[in-house]
Design an enzyme around this catalytic site. Structure first.
Site, PDB file in Angstrom:
ATOM      1  N   GLU A   1      -7.088  33.242   3.337  1.00  0.00           N
ATOM      2  CA  GLU A   1      -6.778  33.990   4.569  1.00  0.00           C
ATOM      3  C   GLU A   1      -5.397  34.638   4.518  1.00  0.00           C
ATOM      4  O   GLU A   1      -5.213  35.780   4.950  1.00  0.00           O
ATOM      5  CB  GLU A   1      -6.851  33.012   5.761  1.00  0.00           C
ATOM      6  CG  GLU A   1      -6.526  33.617   7.102  1.00  0.00           C
ATOM      7  CD  GLU A   1      -7.570  34.634   7.535  1.00  0.00           C
ATOM      8  OE1 GLU A   1      -8.674  34.244   7.875  1.00  0.00           O
ATOM      9  OE2 GLU A   1      -7.261  35.852   7.523  1.00  0.00           O
TER      10      GLU A   1
ATOM     11  N   VAL B   1      -4.099  38.429   2.848  1.00  0.00           N
ATOM     12  CA  VAL B   1      -4.184  39.766   3.466  1.00  0.00           C
ATOM     13  C   VAL B   1      -3.801  39.647   4.942  1.00  0.00           C
ATOM     14  O   VAL B   1      -4.353  38.807   5.658  1.00  0.00           O
ATOM     15  CB  VAL B   1      -5.621  40.346   3.390  1.00  0.00           C
ATOM     16  CG1 VAL B   1      -5.668  41.746   3.983  1.00  0.00           C
ATOM     17  CG2 VAL B   1      -6.139  40.353   1.967  1.00  0.00           C
TER      18      VAL B   1
ATOM     19  N   GLY C   1      -1.111  38.534   6.383  1.00  0.00           N
ATOM     20  CA  GLY C   1      -0.262  37.391   6.766  1.00  0.00           C
ATOM     21  C   GLY C   1      -0.955  36.454   7.734  1.00  0.00           C
ATOM     22  O   GLY C   1      -1.969  35.837   7.411  1.00  0.00           O
TER      23      GLY C   1
ATOM     24  N   ILE D   1      -2.610  37.132  10.450  1.00  0.00           N
ATOM     25  CA  ILE D   1      -3.742  37.682  11.222  1.00  0.00           C
ATOM     26  C   ILE D   1      -5.043  37.017  10.758  1.00  0.00           C
ATOM     27  O   ILE D   1      -5.352  37.024   9.570  1.00  0.00           O
ATOM     28  CB  ILE D   1      -3.850  39.214  11.022  1.00  0.00           C
ATOM     29  CG1 ILE D   1      -2.530  39.900  11.411  1.00  0.00           C
ATOM     30  CG2 ILE D   1      -5.016  39.787  11.814  1.00  0.00           C
ATOM     31  CD1 ILE D   1      -2.464  41.380  11.052  1.00  0.00           C
TER      32      ILE D   1
ATOM     33  N   GLU E   1      12.381  44.125  -0.664  1.00  0.00           N
ATOM     34  CA  GLU E   1      12.763  43.445  -1.911  1.00  0.00           C
ATOM     35  C   GLU E   1      13.812  44.272  -2.650  1.00  0.00           C
ATOM     36  O   GLU E   1      13.859  45.494  -2.502  1.00  0.00           O
ATOM     37  CB  GLU E   1      11.535  43.337  -2.825  1.00  0.00           C
ATOM     38  CG  GLU E   1      10.335  42.636  -2.225  1.00  0.00           C
ATOM     39  CD  GLU E   1      10.424  41.130  -2.314  1.00  0.00           C
ATOM     40  OE1 GLU E   1      11.275  40.639  -3.067  1.00  0.00           O
ATOM     41  OE2 GLU E   1       9.650  40.471  -1.600  1.00  0.00           O
TER      42      GLU E   1
ATOM     43  N   ASP F   1       1.200  46.681  -3.398  1.00  0.00           N
ATOM     44  CA  ASP F   1       0.890  45.503  -2.578  1.00  0.00           C
ATOM     45  C   ASP F   1      -0.312  45.796  -1.664  1.00  0.00           C
ATOM     46  O   ASP F   1      -1.257  45.005  -1.599  1.00  0.00           O
ATOM     47  CB  ASP F   1       2.141  45.143  -1.744  1.00  0.00           C
ATOM     48  CG  ASP F   1       1.884  44.027  -0.759  1.00  0.00           C
ATOM     49  OD1 ASP F   1       1.874  42.861  -1.188  1.00  0.00           O
ATOM     50  OD2 ASP F   1       1.665  44.311   0.434  1.00  0.00           O
TER      51      ASP F   1
ATOM     52  N   LYS G   1      -4.314  44.176  -1.504  1.00  0.00           N
ATOM     53  CA  LYS G   1      -4.930  43.691  -0.259  1.00  0.00           C
ATOM     54  C   LYS G   1      -6.229  44.445   0.054  1.00  0.00           C
ATOM     55  O   LYS G   1      -7.220  43.831   0.457  1.00  0.00           O
ATOM     56  CB  LYS G   1      -3.927  43.824   0.893  1.00  0.00           C
ATOM     57  CG  LYS G   1      -2.743  42.860   0.724  1.00  0.00           C
ATOM     58  CD  LYS G   1      -1.622  43.182   1.676  1.00  0.00           C
ATOM     59  CE  LYS G   1      -0.465  42.210   1.540  1.00  0.00           C
ATOM     60  NZ  LYS G   1       0.742  42.677   2.259  1.00  0.00           N
TER      61      LYS G   1
ATOM     62  N   GLY H   1       6.021  37.185   6.478  1.00  0.00           N
ATOM     63  CA  GLY H   1       6.954  36.242   7.107  1.00  0.00           C
ATOM     64  C   GLY H   1       6.477  34.825   6.909  1.00  0.00           C
ATOM     65  O   GLY H   1       5.281  34.544   6.856  1.00  0.00           O
TER      66      GLY H   1
HETATM   67  N1  HSE Z   1       5.745  42.661   0.861  1.00  0.00           N
HETATM   68  C1  HSE Z   1       4.653  42.385   1.752  1.00  0.00           C
HETATM   69  C2  HSE Z   1       4.775  43.283   2.982  1.00  0.00           C
HETATM   70  C3  HSE Z   1       4.677  40.926   2.128  1.00  0.00           C
HETATM   71  O1  HSE Z   1       5.806  43.932   3.154  1.00  0.00           O
HETATM   72  O2  HSE Z   1       3.831  43.373   3.758  1.00  0.00           O
HETATM   73  C4  HSE Z   1       3.389  40.407   2.667  1.00  0.00           C
HETATM   74  O3  HSE Z   1       2.336  40.443   1.752  1.00  0.00           O
END
Ligand code: HSE
Length: 402
Positions: free
Chosen positions: A124, A127, A129, A131, A185, A196, A200, A297
């Protein structure tokens, strides 16, 4: 009492431990029994930490312990996470993870391995976070024929785009400020170039197709070429610019893409700002269902990992079915997708724009941008668009319309 191990005591792993500590009663009520954190695997020691005595450095201690029922892999990266997850599943231990890279590459084979060994493999937190998206797709929407999933899947890029839009600051300056504040980052490539979001949407595409969508097959564009001039035009058009991950099923097949899109302001996705994520799922009977929340987060992501642990404990001894298998999905080529494009060329190319794209193009003006000709094309296939764009010596930018 169900015993759990956490692999990786970093941001998400320590968040999982915090959720287990802080919400122990709620978790017990939900799972039907107490959860006990027995081990934390990490290369480091954590002297003075409340859980220092549970820290181990050897994965075999966890794998060899018959009491451990669930492993939370929050290490990230492909190896050794993949080997650890595989070994756990082979021994009938269930695994839940926030590791999107790993799920995108090996998710379907790990789901099959879990099934073979009477365990479960849930992800879960990989993708959106915190949610509750994947469980809803896999449960409440399981009877639906889902034909599209569209989402803002990356918080960093949505934060950057929102700042550019609301404050009129250029991409490089906003990115630098976001890095200084720790929102982005130090190496921002995975976020800003869309990699990223690509992982997802690959996971969501696999769930939607029931097969394995390889993330390398998904056409991906990031946001680094979006400028404040683009936002000036977007405002004039009553639209927002968002990095979207999208998968669609139609009579021509199955198609996924990650790219910046111009979205009309009346679409709820246009109003998702800052680090938030939002995902629209469309089912044939239910219609549109929208999910919104913190896509990243420590606490939000950890909460989603713990939701998987609870699900596994509630279904003890059973494999929780996930709509994914290792058969490779064939995506229809990007070239066939048809849409409108917003294009900016130097003023001297105005006539050429009409010649190449036809008299049906619609000019767009903005008070703040000069010396260029901006327009929206008619519906056109990606292939035709590419071919026509190549005819211009200079192009200032283009964005797809949603
Ligand atoms: N780097 C990702 C973002 C972190 O900014 O959404 C969460 O997967």
């Amino acid at each position: 009492m169900a015993k759990v191990a956490v692999l990786g005591y970093g941001t998400v792993g320590s968040g999982v431990v915090d959720v287990l500590d802080n919400n122990a009663l709620e978790i017990e009520k939900s799972a039907g029994e107490k959860l006990e954190l027995k081990y934390i695997l990490d290369l480091r020691d954590f002297p003075g930490d409340k859980h220092e005595t549970q820290v181990v450095h050897d994965i075999n201690i966890i794998l060899d312990d018959p009491e451990i029922e669930v492993i939370c892999e929050t290490m990230g990266g492909l190896e050794p996470a993949f080997s650890f997850e595989k070994s756990a599943l082979e021994r009938g231990k269930s695994v839940c993870t926030s590791n999107k890279e790993l799920v995108a590459v090996h998710g379907p084979e790990l789901v099959e391995l879990a099934k073979k060994n009477g365990a479960s493999y849930l992800f879960e937190a990989s993708v959106g976070g915190g949610i509750p998206l994947l469980r809803t797709i896999n449960d409440s929407l399981k009877h639906e024929k889902i034909d599209s999933i569209t989402g803002i899947l990356n918080g960093t890029t949505n934060y950057i785009l929102t700042k550019m839009d609301k404050e009129g600051i250029g991409f490089a300056t906003v990115l630098k400020a976001a890095q200084d504040k720790g929102y982005a980052e130090k190496n921002p490539e995975a976020d800003v170039e869309g990699y990223d979001a690509c992982r997802k949407i690959a996971i969501l595409s696999s769930l939607m197709s029931g097969k394995h969508v390889n993330y390398e097959d998904i056409y991906t564009e990031g946001i680094s070429r979006i400028s404040i001039e683009d936002f000036a035009y977007a405002r004039k058009l009553g639209m927002s610019i968002k990095l979207l991950g999208m998968c669609r099923k139609n009579e021509n097949g199955f198609f996924s893409i990650v790219a910046p899109f111009l979205i009309p302001d009346e679409n709820p996705l246009a109003n998702v700002n800052g680090v938030f994520n939002a995902i629209n799922v469309h089912g044939n009977m239910v219609g549109d269902v929208m999910f919104y929340g913190r896509g990243a987060g420590k606490n939000a992501t950890a909460s989603a990992v713990v939701a998987d642990v609870i699900d596994i404990i509630k279904h003890k001894g059973k494999h929780i079915n996930v709509n994914m298998n290792a058969e490779k999905a064939v995506l229809s080529p990007k070239d066939n997708a048809v849409r409108k494009f917003f294009v900016r060329v130097p003023s001297e190319n105005k006539e050429q724009a009409y010649d190449v794209f036809g008299q049906g193009i619609v000019e767009v003006t903005s008070e703040n941008v000069y010396n260029e000709f901006a327009f929206i094309t008619d519906d056109i296939s990606e292939k035709d668009f590419d071919e026509k764009l190549w005819r211009f010596d200079s192009v200032k930018g283009y964005i797809r319309l949603y």
